[in-house]
Design a protein around this motif. Structure first.
Motif, PDB file in Angstrom:
ATOM      1  N   VAL A   1       0.757  -1.067   0.022  1.00  0.00           N
ATOM      2  CA  VAL A   1      -0.025   0.007  -0.010  1.00  0.00           C
ATOM      3  C   VAL A   1       0.859   1.400   0.033  1.00  0.00           C
TER       4      VAL A   1
ATOM      5  N   LYS B   1      -0.169  -1.958  -6.312  1.00  0.00           N
ATOM      6  CA  LYS B   1      -1.650  -1.450  -6.753  1.00  0.00           C
ATOM      7  C   LYS B   1      -2.334  -0.710  -6.077  1.00  0.00           C
ATOM      8  N   ARG B   2      -2.183  -0.620  -4.567  1.00  0.00           N
ATOM      9  CA  ARG B   2      -3.051   0.223  -3.695  1.00  0.00           C
ATOM     10  C   ARG B   2      -2.419   1.462  -3.366  1.00  0.00           C
TER      11      ARG B   2
ATOM     12  N   ASN C   1      -5.700   0.618  -7.878  1.00  0.00           N
ATOM     13  CA  ASN C   1      -6.773   0.500  -6.935  1.00  0.00           C
ATOM     14  C   ASN C   1      -6.663   1.647  -6.027  1.00  0.00           C
ATOM     15  N   TYR C   2      -7.235   2.835  -6.258  1.00  0.00           N
ATOM     16  CA  TYR C   2      -7.023   4.088  -5.422  1.00  0.00           C
ATOM     17  C   TYR C   2      -8.084   4.496  -4.634  1.00  0.00           C
TER      18      TYR C   2
ATOM     19  N   PRO D   1      -8.033  -2.536   3.027  1.00  0.00           N
ATOM     20  CA  PRO D   1      -7.736  -1.980   1.837  1.00  0.00           C
ATOM     21  C   PRO D   1      -8.637  -2.263   0.748  1.00  0.00           C
ATOM     22  N   GLU D   2      -9.645  -3.127   1.142  1.00  0.00           N
ATOM     23  CA  GLU D   2     -10.972  -3.372   0.287  1.00  0.00           C
ATOM     24  C   GLU D   2     -11.835  -2.410   0.174  1.00  0.00           C
TER      25      GLU D   2
ATOM     26  N   ASN E   1     -12.501   1.343  -2.631  1.00  0.00           N
ATOM     27  CA  ASN E   1     -11.529   1.203  -3.860  1.00  0.00           C
ATOM     28  C   ASN E   1     -12.077   2.014  -5.105  1.00  0.00           C
TER      29      ASN E   1
END
Length: 211
Positions: free
Chosen positions: A69, A95-96, A141-142, A188-189, A192
């Motif tokens: 992250v 990705k995050r 994935n922001y 973190p889900e 998104n």
């Protein structure tokens, strides 16, 4: 397995609250990245501390490599910063992203508060909006975070709005914004591919009470 979290701009007030919220979480491995590392809380003994500049590609790539992250809470040329972060994350397969911008970038504030906000922030809204556009066009994935006008109150009350919804709340504490961000890092889900306004519930009006 622990989640590796890179904090860009770790010396800032919100970021320091975030690291304080997360420091007891044994499942999170923090890396604190800043140009001036002497400003970081020295009690963050369990965190990795890295001195660097986001606009230096070598510094940024070395810091982002192997992270899970990336949380960016920066000041400066926001469009350029966002572009470099997206590029480095793509290069390293991370990705995050959690990225803090500003309220008002979508002209989402109705009425007198919206007029006041645009007058106060003015042209500085443009690079904040450009930064958001760069991130929204990416494959990341922001979560784009749009805090209201910030206070130093010792409170964690907040409510959120999504892009496309009216932003009404005139203030929010830095600690409350940090609580929201820490929650996203731990889950973190959540939120998104979202742009999220954060404000204190019930505090609405034509401008913040401290102005």
């Amino acid at each position: 397995m622990s989640t590796k979290v890179l904090v860009l701009g770790a010396g800032g007030a919100i970021a320091q609250h975030v690291t304080e919220f997360l420091k007891e979480n044994k499942n999170i491995e923090l890396t604190l990245f800043a140009r001036n590392i002497e400003h970081l809380n020295q009690h963050q003994s369990s965190a990795n501390i890295v001195k660097g500049d986001v606009l230096n590609p070598n510094d940024l790539n070395n810091a982002i490599k192997d992270q899970d992250v990336v949380y960016a809470n920066l000041s400066g040329p926001m469009d350029k910063l966002a572009g470099e972060i997206v590029k480095a994350m793509d290069k390293n397969g991370v990705k995050r992203l959690i990225f803090v911008t500003s309220l008002g970038i979508y002209h989402e504030i109705p009425g007198k508060f919206g007029v006041w906000n645009e007058r106060m922030i003015g042209k500085d809204l443009i690079p904040y909006r450009q930064a958001a556009d760069i991130i929204e066009r990416s494959s990341l994935n922001y979560t784009i975070v749009r805090p209201s006008w910030l206070t130093d109150k010792d409170e964690v009350e907040y409510e959120t709005t999504q892009k496309g919804e009216s932003f009404l709340g005139t203030e929010v504490s830095r600690k409350a914004v940090a609580a929201y961000i820490a929650n996203i890092i731990e889950h973190p889900e959540k939120d998104n591919k979202a742009s999220v306004g954060v404000n204190k519930p019930g505090i609405y009006g034509d401008k913040p009470v401290f102005y």
